[in-house]
Design a protein around this motif. Structure first.
Motif, PDB file in Angstrom:
ATOM      1  N   MET A  11      30.591 -52.914-106.278  1.00  0.00           N
ATOM      2  CA  MET A  11      31.201 -51.485-106.059  1.00  0.00           C
ATOM      3  C   MET A  11      32.492 -52.006-106.699  1.00  0.00           C
ATOM      4  SD  MET A  11      30.938 -50.380-102.695  1.00  0.00           S
ATOM      5  CE  MET A  11      31.989 -49.013-101.847  1.00  0.00           C
ATOM      6  N   ASN A  12      33.354 -50.484-106.947  1.00  0.00           N
ATOM      7  CA  ASN A  12      34.800 -50.497-108.147  1.00  0.00           C
ATOM      8  C   ASN A  12      35.527 -49.396-107.360  1.00  0.00           C
ATOM      9  OD1 ASN A  12      36.572 -50.669-109.699  1.00  0.00           O
ATOM     10  ND2 ASN A  12      35.153 -49.852-111.331  1.00  0.00           N
ATOM     11  N   PHE A  13      36.736 -49.742-106.930  1.00  0.00           N
ATOM     12  CA  PHE A  13      37.575 -48.930-106.259  1.00  0.00           C
ATOM     13  C   PHE A  13      38.822 -48.572-107.123  1.00  0.00           C
ATOM     14  CE2 PHE A  13      36.051 -50.791-102.668  1.00  0.00           C
ATOM     15  CZ  PHE A  13      36.045 -49.601-101.700  1.00  0.00           C
ATOM     16  N   GLU A  14      38.634 -49.394-109.169  1.00  0.00           N
ATOM     17  CA  GLU A  14      39.505 -48.349-109.918  1.00  0.00           C
ATOM     18  C   GLU A  14      39.002 -47.762-110.998  1.00  0.00           C
ATOM     19  OE1 GLU A  14      41.722 -52.663-110.914  1.00  0.00           O
ATOM     20  OE2 GLU A  14      39.980 -51.547-112.078  1.00  0.00           O
ATOM     21  N   PHE A  15      40.220 -46.646-110.752  1.00  0.00           N
ATOM     22  CA  PHE A  15      39.432 -45.066-111.795  1.00  0.00           C
ATOM     23  C   PHE A  15      39.578 -45.986-113.468  1.00  0.00           C
ATOM     24  CE2 PHE A  15      41.212 -43.056-107.688  1.00  0.00           C
ATOM     25  CZ  PHE A  15      39.730 -42.696-107.736  1.00  0.00           C
ATOM     26  N   ASP A  16      39.509 -44.855-114.059  1.00  0.00           N
ATOM     27  CA  ASP A  16      39.266 -46.002-115.558  1.00  0.00           C
ATOM     28  C   ASP A  16      40.948 -45.211-116.010  1.00  0.00           C
ATOM     29  OD1 ASP A  16      38.748 -42.937-116.606  1.00  0.00           O
ATOM     30  OD2 ASP A  16      36.427 -43.170-116.639  1.00  0.00           O
ATOM     31  N   ALA A  17      40.524 -46.320-117.653  1.00  0.00           N
ATOM     32  CA  ALA A  17      41.814 -45.646-117.863  1.00  0.00           C
ATOM     33  C   ALA A  17      41.776 -44.066-118.099  1.00  0.00           C
ATOM     34  CB  ALA A  17      42.735 -46.498-119.147  1.00  0.00           C
ATOM     35  N   ASP A  18      41.176 -43.717-119.036  1.00  0.00           N
ATOM     36  CA  ASP A  18      41.293 -41.629-119.054  1.00  0.00           C
ATOM     37  C   ASP A  18      41.558 -41.115-117.732  1.00  0.00           C
ATOM     38  OD1 ASP A  18      40.374 -42.308-121.784  1.00  0.00           O
ATOM     39  OD2 ASP A  18      38.764 -41.463-121.688  1.00  0.00           O
ATOM     40  N   SER A  19      41.364 -41.429-116.661  1.00  0.00           N
ATOM     41  CA  SER A  19      41.390 -41.141-115.475  1.00  0.00           C
ATOM     42  C   SER A  19      42.678 -41.045-115.048  1.00  0.00           C
ATOM     43  CB  SER A  19      40.500 -41.647-114.738  1.00  0.00           C
ATOM     44  OG  SER A  19      38.785 -40.760-114.673  1.00  0.00           O
ATOM     45  N   GLU A  20      42.701 -42.736-115.126  1.00  0.00           N
ATOM     46  CA  GLU A  20      44.915 -42.644-114.687  1.00  0.00           C
ATOM     47  C   GLU A  20      45.818 -41.879-115.803  1.00  0.00           C
ATOM     48  OE1 GLU A  20      45.756 -44.007-112.729  1.00  0.00           O
ATOM     49  OE2 GLU A  20      44.051 -45.270-111.345  1.00  0.00           O
ATOM     50  N   GLU A  21      45.721 -42.119-116.849  1.00  0.00           N
ATOM     51  CA  GLU A  21      46.277 -41.394-117.952  1.00  0.00           C
ATOM     52  C   GLU A  21      46.198 -39.662-117.996  1.00  0.00           C
ATOM     53  OE1 GLU A  21      46.494 -40.251-123.035  1.00  0.00           O
ATOM     54  OE2 GLU A  21      45.253 -42.323-121.768  1.00  0.00           O
ATOM     55  N   MET A  22      44.907 -39.170-117.070  1.00  0.00           N
ATOM     56  CA  MET A  22      44.843 -38.011-116.999  1.00  0.00           C
ATOM     57  C   MET A  22      45.399 -37.202-115.637  1.00  0.00           C
ATOM     58  SD  MET A  22      40.862 -35.181-116.884  1.00  0.00           S
ATOM     59  CE  MET A  22      40.562 -36.868-118.216  1.00  0.00           C
ATOM     60  N   ARG A  23      45.217 -38.163-114.074  1.00  0.00           N
ATOM     61  CA  ARG A  23      46.440 -38.323-113.650  1.00  0.00           C
ATOM     62  C   ARG A  23      47.566 -37.913-113.761  1.00  0.00           C
ATOM     63  NH1 ARG A  23      44.524 -40.706-108.196  1.00  0.00           N
ATOM     64  NH2 ARG A  23      44.065 -41.887-109.484  1.00  0.00           N
ATOM     65  N   ALA A  24      48.270 -38.766-114.415  1.00  0.00           N
ATOM     66  CA  ALA A  24      49.677 -38.513-114.808  1.00  0.00           C
ATOM     67  C   ALA A  24      50.546 -37.807-115.700  1.00  0.00           C
ATOM     68  CB  ALA A  24      49.764 -40.048-115.550  1.00  0.00           C
ATOM     69  N   MET A  25      49.286 -37.379-116.984  1.00  0.00           N
ATOM     70  CA  MET A  25      49.388 -36.138-116.829  1.00  0.00           C
ATOM     71  C   MET A  25      49.610 -34.531-116.181  1.00  0.00           C
ATOM     72  SD  MET A  25      47.913 -35.917-120.893  1.00  0.00           S
ATOM     73  CE  MET A  25      47.342 -34.276-120.956  1.00  0.00           C
ATOM     74  N   VAL A  26      48.981 -34.605-115.542  1.00  0.00           N
ATOM     75  CA  VAL A  26      48.722 -33.533-114.314  1.00  0.00           C
ATOM     76  C   VAL A  26      49.922 -33.431-113.917  1.00  0.00           C
ATOM     77  CG1 VAL A  26      46.922 -32.259-112.930  1.00  0.00           C
ATOM     78  CG2 VAL A  26      46.205 -33.087-114.580  1.00  0.00           C
ATOM     79  N   VAL A  27      50.373 -34.929-113.331  1.00  0.00           N
ATOM     80  CA  VAL A  27      51.671 -34.755-112.476  1.00  0.00           C
ATOM     81  C   VAL A  27      52.202 -34.689-112.935  1.00  0.00           C
ATOM     82  CG1 VAL A  27      52.642 -36.795-110.908  1.00  0.00           C
ATOM     83  CG2 VAL A  27      50.091 -36.666-110.639  1.00  0.00           C
ATOM     84  N   ALA A  28      52.791 -35.302-113.937  1.00  0.00           N
ATOM     85  CA  ALA A  28      54.260 -34.312-114.604  1.00  0.00           C
ATOM     86  C   ALA A  28      54.119 -32.677-115.018  1.00  0.00           C
ATOM     87  CB  ALA A  28      54.336 -34.986-116.060  1.00  0.00           C
ATOM     88  N   PHE A  29      52.866 -32.405-115.336  1.00  0.00           N
ATOM     89  CA  PHE A  29      53.053 -31.536-116.410  1.00  0.00           C
ATOM     90  C   PHE A  29      53.164 -30.392-114.719  1.00  0.00           C
ATOM     91  CE2 PHE A  29      50.180 -27.412-115.219  1.00  0.00           C
ATOM     92  CZ  PHE A  29      50.906 -26.277-116.608  1.00  0.00           C
ATOM     93  N   ALA A  30      52.863 -30.494-113.711  1.00  0.00           N
ATOM     94  CA  ALA A  30      52.435 -29.822-112.017  1.00  0.00           C
ATOM     95  C   ALA A  30      54.097 -30.301-112.267  1.00  0.00           C
ATOM     96  CB  ALA A  30      52.172 -30.558-111.114  1.00  0.00           C
ATOM     97  N   GLN A  31      55.002 -31.177-111.725  1.00  0.00           N
ATOM     98  CA  GLN A  31      56.093 -31.312-111.412  1.00  0.00           C
ATOM     99  C   GLN A  31      57.050 -30.284-112.098  1.00  0.00           C
ATOM    100  OE1 GLN A  31      56.658 -35.718-111.186  1.00  0.00           O
ATOM    101  NE2 GLN A  31      55.905 -35.821-108.904  1.00  0.00           N
ATOM    102  N   ARG A  32      57.104 -30.422-113.748  1.00  0.00           N
ATOM    103  CA  ARG A  32      57.885 -29.523-114.071  1.00  0.00           C
ATOM    104  C   ARG A  32      57.842 -28.000-114.022  1.00  0.00           C
ATOM    105  NH1 ARG A  32      55.608 -32.376-118.505  1.00  0.00           N
ATOM    106  NH2 ARG A  32      54.430 -30.345-119.320  1.00  0.00           N
TER     107      ARG A  32
END
Ligand SMILES: Cc1cc2nc3c(=O)[nH]c(=O)nc-3n(C[C@H](O)[C@H](O)[C@H](O)COP(=O)(O)OP(=O)(O)OC[C@H]3O[C@@H](n4cnc5c(N)ncnc54)[C@H](O)[C@@H]3O)c2cc1C
Length: 392
Positions: free
Chosen positions: A1-22
């Protein structure tokens, strides 16, 4: 089992959070004022340009081809980034309840005709099955679709249709065979502006006020047979497809919103002092916050497990129902706790009371908590058809 998301998903998460906050800042007075369709459409186009409104749709039809896990990551980020949970809910209802059934059941011609503009943010979709007499008993609906040559004539009314006041396209369920049960329903794609289709006023809801809801009426509304979605009699399967996505990926919005409220609650408990110390130092308060954390983290595990199954084509009925049940019940309780920790300030307009109001409908749409329990019980072999065991 692996509870980590891959780097692409983490990058997408950060982009969406920044976009939504802005860009997706909710109107501060949204709880008191009427829905603003112009502002909604403006933000929808921005979300479309960001790839948010069509993420799970395959690339060839204008989406990003995200699987259920990555779609959930994106929705969780959206729910975290914007305080306007209603807007995020509208985006998710459009994508998972309307676009994904077109992806699964649409003809090649229908997909090419409808999906690109629905993915780009140019057009908005709604899915209507619920009627005044057919809520939890959704298949028992009254809206009729009668075939006349190459056309169907729709007659009846829908209620509680998310996005109806702004929708350009409606995925609508109607009975082609009254009393035909599961095989009596057929789905249609109906364009806004079709003669005989009208939309009622925007509901004044307790929560999710950033998401417009209304009744939809069909009065002799003529729809060409080529706009039938799936085969005649497959409407219930189309509906199941929308619920399969919605009960998992849509609810990831609430995970993000819960995280946002949990963080601000911890901050508040650390700053607010009574009896000479921060209230977070009192065990009754800190344990309440631990319970909030426990509910969020356990609901999150269930949701991502269900998303993982969905991404692998699992037919398991229990995992999505458990995820929906756990997230919505956790959201309401977390909202109550966040309000309680704020004391009197929890009773006036602010993010905790807004979240609580936004959480309440989550136990009702996509099948109520009671209906999820019925579905889980049936999958466990505890349906009504099973005769009770005699006690020894
Ligand atoms: C914000 C929001 C958005 C929505 N968006 C849409 C949409 O886009 N499209 C759409 O078609 N619909 C939509 N709905 C409608 C939603 O799906 C229905 O409200 C829901 O299915 C419940 O139906 P009902 O409101 O008629 O309640 P009812 O079915 O009348 O239920 C009332 C109560 O009785 C309980 N109950 C009913 N039957 C049973 C049973 N067999 N066992 C145990 N308890 C039972 C229910 O759990 C509930 O507590 C939306 C609703 C809301 C609140």
């Amino acid at each position: 089992m692996n509870f980590e998301f891959d780097a692409d998903s983490e990058e997408m998460r950060a982009m969406v959070v920044a976009f939504a906050q802005r860009e997706l800042v909710g109107r501060k007075d949204a709880a008191r004022t009427a829905f603003d369709p112009g502002d909604f459409r403006r933000r929808w186009r921005l979300a479309g340009a960001q790839g948010l409104v069509g993420g799970a749709v395959p690339l060839e039809y204008g989406g990003s081809g995200l699987d259920a896990v990555t779609s959930s990551v994106v929705m969780e980020a959206l729910g975290y980034g914007t305080e306007d949970t209603g807007f995020a809910f509208s985006v998710a209802a459009h994508l998972f309840a309307s676009l994904m059934p077109i992806v699964e059941f649409g003809t090649e011609e229908q997909k090419r005709e409808w999906l690109p503009a629905l993915c780009s943010g140019e057009r908005i979709a709604a899915h209507g099955i619920t009627e005044p007499e057919a809520g939890s008993d959704a298949l028992n609906l009254r809206t009729r679709a009668e075939r006349k040559g190459d056309e169907y004539v729709l007659q009846g009314s829908k209620c509680f249709t998310t996005n109806a006041p702004v929708a350009d396209a409606f995925v609508v369920q109607a009975a082609t065979e009254p009393n035909g049960g599961f095989f009596g329903l057929t789905a249609f794609i109906v364009e806004a502006g079709t003669p005989g289709l009208s939309v009622g006023p925007v509901y004044d809801k307790v929560g999710l006020r950033g998401s417009p809801t209304a009744d939809v009426h069909f009065d002799g509304c003529v729809v060409p047979a080529r706009q039938m979605l799936g085969a005649e009699g497959s409407g219930a399967s189309v509906f199941s497809a929308s619920m399969k996505w919605e009960r998992v990926c849509l609810f990831a919005i609430y995970l993000g919103a819960m995280r946002r409220i949990l963080e601000s609650t911890i901050e508040y408990a650390g700053e607010r002092a009574q009896f000479g110390s921060p209230i977070g130092g009192f065990q009754a308060v800190s344990h309440r916050i631990v319970d909030m954390t426990l509910r969020l983290e356990s609901a999150r595990l269930l949701l991502y497990k269900a998303a993982w199954g969905l991404a692998r084509g699992s037919q398991d009925e229990i995992a999505p129902a458990l995820a929906k049940l756990a997230v919505s019940e956790a959201a309401v309780q977390l909202g109550l706790d966040a309000v309680q920790v704020r004391g009197g300030l929890g009773m006036v307009e602010g993010e905790a009371e807004t979240f609580l109001r936004d959480a309440l409908p989550s136990r009702v749409f996509s099948g109520t908590s009671e209906i999820q329990k019925n579905n889980i019980a049936r999958a466990l072999g505890l349906g009504n058809s099973r005769r009770p065991r005699r006690r020894r």
